[in-house]
Design an enzyme around this catalytic site. Structure first.
Site, PDB file in Angstrom:
ATOM      1  N   CYS A  83      31.279  49.268 -27.483  1.00 50.41           N
ATOM      2  CA  CYS A  83      32.736  48.280 -27.447  1.00 50.41           C
ATOM      3  C   CYS A  83      33.735  48.991 -26.383  1.00 50.41           C
ATOM      4  CB  CYS A  83      33.350  48.633 -29.042  1.00 50.41           C
ATOM      5  SG  CYS A  83      34.650  48.124 -28.807  1.00 50.41           S
ATOM      6  N   HIS A  91      40.860  51.234 -16.341  1.00 52.51           N
ATOM      7  CA  HIS A  91      39.154  51.876 -16.852  1.00 52.51           C
ATOM      8  C   HIS A  91      38.653  50.992 -17.113  1.00 52.51           C
ATOM      9  CE1 HIS A  91      36.458  54.630 -17.484  1.00 52.51           C
ATOM     10  NE2 HIS A  91      36.656  54.686 -18.544  1.00 52.51           N
TER      11      HIS A  91
END
Length: 183
Positions: A83, A91
């Site tokens: 996840c 990022h």
């Protein structure tokens, strides 16, 4: 929160020979990862398959682990789980894009991979998608891997029709007794 739109789900594939699947999970958000894994395990077992499980530090390491396993082991398919929740920096885009791209490239090269790496805006979205009793994306990723394994087995066993035949099927060598009648 809005409910997910209903969508068509293919029937579970069946297999003549056992299927062995590697589940690769990045448990960065452990509770979400655990739900994804539970869904994947249940789907693989429901299809009569077996699974092995490995953990890696993050979503970027999932494709690398699958690549290593493909070179050094004997799995029929792979389930990529994890996840990535959007944060305050870019990022998020790097992790989402690069992990997905690497998995897709391995798939295009013939690996049977179900991609269940969630890419979401917030934790509630991830929780709904990982929940085995809700969207069950872990089970969906395992189902995708199983369908690809079934497809690869179907085409691997095809011996005529489209494509080229092996040269060994059409050349007889001197002394070859394969088709020579016995006295």
């Amino acid at each position: 929160m809005a409910t997910a739109e209903q969508h068509y789900i293919l029937d579970r594939p069946s297999f003549d020979k056992p299927v062995k699947i590697l589940i690769v999970v990045a448990p960065y958000y452990k509770d979400i990862a655990d739900n994804l894994v539970a869904g994947a395990k249940a789907e693989i077992e429901a299809a009569g398959g077996t699974w092995d499980l490995i953990e890696v530090p993050g979503a970027l390491e999932v494709p690398t682990a699958i690549s290593i396993a493909d070179r050094l082991s004997n799995f029929d398919g792979y389930v990529a789980l994890g996840c990535v929740i959007r944060g305050e920096t870019t990022h998020y885009e790097t992790v989402c894009n690069d992990s997905s791209r690497a998995i897709q490239l391995m798939g295009l090269n013939g690996l049977c991979i179900g991609n269940g790496i969630l890419t979401v805006e917030n934790r509630p979205q991830a929780e709904v998608r990982a929940d085995v009793n809700d969207q069950n994306k872990g089970g969906g990723a395992a189902a995708a891997a199983l369908h690809l394994v079934a497809l690869s087995r179907k085409w691997a066993s095809a011996s005529k029709g489209v494509g080229f035949k092996s040269i060994s099927d059409s050349i007889k060598l001197a002394g070859d007794t394969k088709d020579t009648p016995t006295a």
